[in-house]
Design a protein around this motif. Structure first.
Motif, PDB file in Angstrom:
ATOM      1  N   UNK A 197     -24.771  -9.952  43.470  1.00 44.75           N
ATOM      2  CA  UNK A 197     -25.499 -11.198  43.715  1.00 44.75           C
ATOM      3  C   UNK A 197     -25.381 -11.621  45.171  1.00 44.75           C
ATOM      4  N   UNK A 198     -24.221 -11.402  45.769  1.00 44.18           N
ATOM      5  CA  UNK A 198     -24.018 -11.737  47.176  1.00 44.18           C
ATOM      6  C   UNK A 198     -24.905 -10.883  48.069  1.00 44.18           C
ATOM      7  N   UNK A 199     -25.010  -9.611  47.748  1.00 42.12           N
ATOM      8  CA  UNK A 199     -25.875  -8.720  48.528  1.00 42.12           C
ATOM      9  C   UNK A 199     -27.330  -9.167  48.437  1.00 42.12           C
ATOM     10  N   UNK A 200     -27.728  -9.674  47.299  1.00 39.98           N
ATOM     11  CA  UNK A 200     -29.096 -10.183  47.161  1.00 39.98           C
ATOM     12  C   UNK A 200     -29.322 -11.386  48.083  1.00 39.98           C
ATOM     13  N   UNK A 201     -28.347 -12.305  48.132  1.00 42.76           N
ATOM     14  CA  UNK A 201     -28.474 -13.472  49.004  1.00 42.76           C
ATOM     15  C   UNK A 201     -28.558 -13.025  50.463  1.00 42.76           C
ATOM     16  N   UNK A 202     -27.722 -12.052  50.853  1.00 47.46           N
ATOM     17  CA  UNK A 202     -27.778 -11.537  52.219  1.00 47.46           C
ATOM     18  C   UNK A 202     -29.147 -10.944  52.525  1.00 47.46           C
ATOM     19  N   UNK A 203     -29.711 -10.227  51.556  1.00 45.09           N
ATOM     20  CA  UNK A 203     -31.044  -9.645  51.741  1.00 45.09           C
ATOM     21  C   UNK A 203     -32.073 -10.751  51.952  1.00 45.09           C
TER      22      UNK A 203
END
Length: 313
Positions: A220-226
């Protein structure tokens, strides 16, 4: 025939009046909503709901919250929240109809409730006055309060209230308490990755967090970074995330009321206590988009609404 049509019309008007009255009875006063422009609420309906849930499970409710102005919130967190929760926050008037349309398409595609379309203002209205119940009455009242918030408060104040009130764990409310709870530092000191990690928890903070499910939270964190990269807040090639966004992890308010809380956190580095009466102030100039960009976003939103009307008409 004319008499039948007249009677049917009167019945329909009566039903509409009854429905409007039922919705109106459950609303806060307009004066109370206007007062949020200068007063920080002591408690929210969500806090009361969580306290009731804790009492039913035989444990003491806990509330950790520290009010801070936007100037003491990391710009990375503001960017992460805007990117992941409401990309058109400065371009809509409380409801993002395009996001709702996309959310309906996504839910139909998956055959279940997989994604919400609520804006930051709608989420604030829900947290303040209605809790997490899913009823048509709650949604109707939420829309009314959303319109009042947008009419009576500037966008920066809405964002400040949101960041200081939303849930970030079991008994953890607001970004300052969330930053201390999860990262052992004040909200002003969050790095890009920490801000993305905190924003990633917003849809379901009691399940989507690094202690409840570390791998799920990391995705989920990687999605926010994206999303932050797509919005231009950070480099698009950050962490090699690629051209497509990581999948969404969880739907809003997915957990039942008796969902287990996350494990107790280790002691965090102490931060100086904040004045609970300190009203959130203006956002730092590099965190909230400048006026010219906000106007451009608003024009795009109006264009989308007109295009939608034309296509639908």
């Amino acid at each position: 025939m004319r008499r039948f049509v007249l009677r049917a019309g009167l019945v329909a008007l009566g039903l509409l009046a009854t429905l409007a009255g039922w919705v109106w009875v459950g609303l806060p006063s307009r004066a109370e909503v206007r007062g949020l422009a200068r007063t920080n609420p002591a408690r929210t309906r969500l806090m009361e709901q969580r306290a009731g849930e804790a009492q039913r499970k035989g444990r003491k409710a806990r509330v950790a919250q520290f009010w801070v102005p936007l100037s003491r919130v990391s710009r990375h967190l503001i960017h992460a929240v805007l990117s992941s929760e409401d990309q058109n926050f400065f371009g809509h008037e409380g409801v993002d109809w395009k996001a709702i349309e996309e959310s309906i398409e996504k839910n139909v595609e998956k055959g279940r409730f997989a994604r919400g379309g609520s804006t930051i203002t709608q989420q604030l209205a829900k947290n303040l006055y209605f809790g997490t119940s899913r009823t048509l009455g709650r949604k109707a009242r939420e829309l009314v309060v959303t319109r009042w918030l947008e009419a009576d408060l500037p966008k920066a104040r809405i964002l400040a209230l949101y960041l200081n009130l939303i849930e970030w764990g079991d008994g953890v409310y607001g970004c300052e308490a969330g930053a201390r709870h999860w990262y052992g530092k004040p909200a002003s000191a969050l790095s890009v990755s920490e801000a993305a990690g905190l924003a990633a928890m917003i849809p379901n903070p009691r399940r989507l967090n690094p202690r409840a499910n570390a791998s799920r939270h990391e995705r989920a964190t990687r999605r926010v970074l994206w999303l932050m990269g797509q919005a231009g807040y950070i480099g698009r090639d950050v962490a090699g995330l690629g051209a497509e966004p990581p999948p969404e992890m969880v739907a809003e308010d997915e957990e039942p009321d008796d969902a287990p809380a996350e494990a107790s956190p280790p002691p965090a580095s102490p931060s100086p206590p904040m004045d609970p009466k300190a009203a959130p102030g203006a956002a730092p100039t590099d965190a909230v988009p400048p006026r010219r960009r906000r106007r451009r976003l608003a024009r795009k939103a109006r264009h989308r609404r007109r295009s939608g009307c034309t296509m639908g008409g």
